[in-house]
Scaffold this motif. Sequence first.
Motif, short mmCIF file in Angstrom:
data_model
loop_
_atom_site.label_atom_id
_atom_site.label_comp_id
_atom_site.label_asym_id
_atom_site.label_seq_id
_atom_site.Cartn_x
_atom_site.Cartn_y
_atom_site.Cartn_z
N GLU A 1 4.92 -15.92 -53.27
CA GLU A 1 4.07 -16.44 -52.19
C GLU A 1 4.93 -16.97 -51.05
O GLU A 1 5.85 -17.76 -51.27
CB GLU A 1 3.18 -17.57 -52.72
CG GLU A 1 2.17 -17.16 -53.77
CD GLU A 1 0.88 -16.64 -53.17
OE1 GLU A 1 0.80 -16.53 -51.94
OE2 GLU A 1 -0.04 -16.35 -53.96
N GLY A 2 4.67 -16.51 -49.82
CA GLY A 2 5.36 -16.99 -48.64
C GLY A 2 6.80 -16.54 -48.50
O GLY A 2 7.55 -17.09 -47.69
N GLU A 3 7.19 -15.51 -49.25
CA GLU A 3 8.58 -15.07 -49.28
C GLU A 3 8.76 -13.78 -48.47
O GLU A 3 7.84 -12.96 -48.37
CB GLU A 3 8.98 -14.82 -50.73
CG GLU A 3 10.46 -14.60 -50.97
CD GLU A 3 10.79 -14.43 -52.45
OE1 GLU A 3 11.84 -14.92 -52.86
OE2 GLU A 3 10.00 -13.80 -53.18
N VAL A 4 9.96 -13.60 -47.91
CA VAL A 4 10.34 -12.34 -47.30
C VAL A 4 11.39 -11.69 -48.20
O VAL A 4 12.42 -12.29 -48.49
CB VAL A 4 10.93 -12.53 -45.88
CG1 VAL A 4 11.33 -11.18 -45.28
CG2 VAL A 4 9.94 -13.24 -44.97
N VAL A 5 11.11 -10.47 -48.65
CA VAL A 5 11.99 -9.74 -49.56
C VAL A 5 12.28 -8.38 -48.96
O VAL A 5 11.37 -7.72 -48.44
CB VAL A 5 11.33 -9.58 -50.95
CG1 VAL A 5 12.17 -8.69 -51.85
CG2 VAL A 5 11.11 -10.94 -51.60
N THR A 6 13.53 -7.95 -49.01
CA THR A 6 13.88 -6.63 -48.49
C THR A 6 14.00 -5.61 -49.61
O THR A 6 14.28 -5.94 -50.76
CB THR A 6 15.22 -6.63 -47.72
OG1 THR A 6 16.28 -6.92 -48.64
CG2 THR A 6 15.21 -7.61 -46.59
N LEU A 7 13.78 -4.36 -49.23
CA LEU A 7 14.07 -3.22 -50.08
C LEU A 7 15.00 -2.32 -49.29
O LEU A 7 14.60 -1.70 -48.30
CB LEU A 7 12.78 -2.47 -50.46
CG LEU A 7 12.96 -1.25 -51.37
CD1 LEU A 7 13.61 -1.64 -52.70
CD2 LEU A 7 11.63 -0.55 -51.61
N LEU A 8 16.26 -2.28 -49.70
CA LEU A 8 17.31 -1.58 -48.97
C LEU A 8 17.76 -0.35 -49.75
O LEU A 8 17.52 -0.24 -50.95
CB LEU A 8 18.50 -2.50 -48.74
CG LEU A 8 18.20 -3.87 -48.12
CD1 LEU A 8 19.44 -4.76 -48.15
CD2 LEU A 8 17.68 -3.71 -46.70
N GLY A 9 18.44 0.54 -49.06
CA GLY A 9 18.98 1.72 -49.72
C GLY A 9 19.28 2.82 -48.73
O GLY A 9 18.84 2.78 -47.58
N ARG A 10 20.03 3.81 -49.19
CA ARG A 10 20.35 4.95 -48.34
C ARG A 10 19.12 5.80 -48.10
O ARG A 10 18.10 5.69 -48.80
CB ARG A 10 21.46 5.79 -48.99
CG ARG A 10 22.82 5.09 -49.09
CD ARG A 10 23.87 6.03 -49.67
NE ARG A 10 25.22 5.47 -49.61
CZ ARG A 10 25.79 4.79 -50.60
NH1 ARG A 10 25.12 4.56 -51.71
NH2 ARG A 10 27.02 4.32 -50.47
N ASN A 11 19.20 6.70 -47.12
CA ASN A 11 18.11 7.62 -46.85
C ASN A 11 17.80 8.45 -48.10
O ASN A 11 18.71 8.95 -48.76
CB ASN A 11 18.46 8.56 -45.70
CG ASN A 11 18.49 7.85 -44.37
OD1 ASN A 11 17.87 6.80 -44.20
ND2 ASN A 11 19.20 8.41 -43.40
N GLY A 12 16.52 8.57 -48.41
CA GLY A 12 16.11 9.36 -49.56
C GLY A 12 16.15 8.63 -50.88
O GLY A 12 15.86 9.23 -51.94
N ALA A 13 16.47 7.35 -50.88
CA ALA A 13 16.59 6.60 -52.14
C ALA A 13 15.23 6.27 -52.76
O ALA A 13 15.15 5.98 -53.95
CB ALA A 13 17.38 5.32 -51.91
#
Length: 234
Positions: free
Chosen positions: A29-41
């Motif tokens: 709740e109230g959090e910012v989370v990233t999802l990172l990775g190379r193209n096509g991951a």
Amino acid sequence: MTALLEVENLHSYYGKSHILQGVSLSVKEGEVVTLLGRNGAGKSTTLKSIAGAVTPARGRVSLGGIDLAGQPAFRIAKAGVCLVPENRGIFSLLTVEENLAIACRKGAAWSMQDVYAIFPRLEERRRNGGGQLSGGEQQMLSIARALLTGPRLLMLDEPVEGLAPVIVDEIVAQIRKIAAAGVSILLVEQNLAVCTALANRHNIIELGRIAYQASGPDFIADSDARDQYLGVKA
């Protein structure tokens, strides 16, 4: 903070191509989370699988403890999940205000005036057609329109891609205000400076699986992991 979104062992396919191979992540709740990775991951496929634009073959997606995996996209949206896609999806022949008006929900936490307070450029251009806006203004419009649906979870797919640095800074400030208002955010973004400025936690996806997870400070300090998984010395 309790978990708002929980994704467990998510598998998704495009035809016979096995894109997501057991993705697990959470957003509190109230959090910012990233999802990172190379193209096509598998970053965009993960967002689409959560939103119902892609139907997962198996796995669990829950929002506030309610299982959403396999539900139609309109039910997932009604539950409070909103995806702002990379292509923005605005209606170029409608005015800014018309684009916003069609997203308004009765009883939603966000009103037109609320989004104009965060995005004053949109109020200035409220009578302009969507096709007359700059790329940055179109991105602001797509985020503002999403807020009017009253999301509990806002998912942003490459929100600053191709934008000038001054516009990037403006959008980062706006996303920060949205998060401060209590909206949980799952962010896919290639610009690591944006990610580290905004996020509480980071996930890196590789070959359809989460290969790395870290808090904001730990991710900033871990240059080896960034180089290994993202190919950058940030």
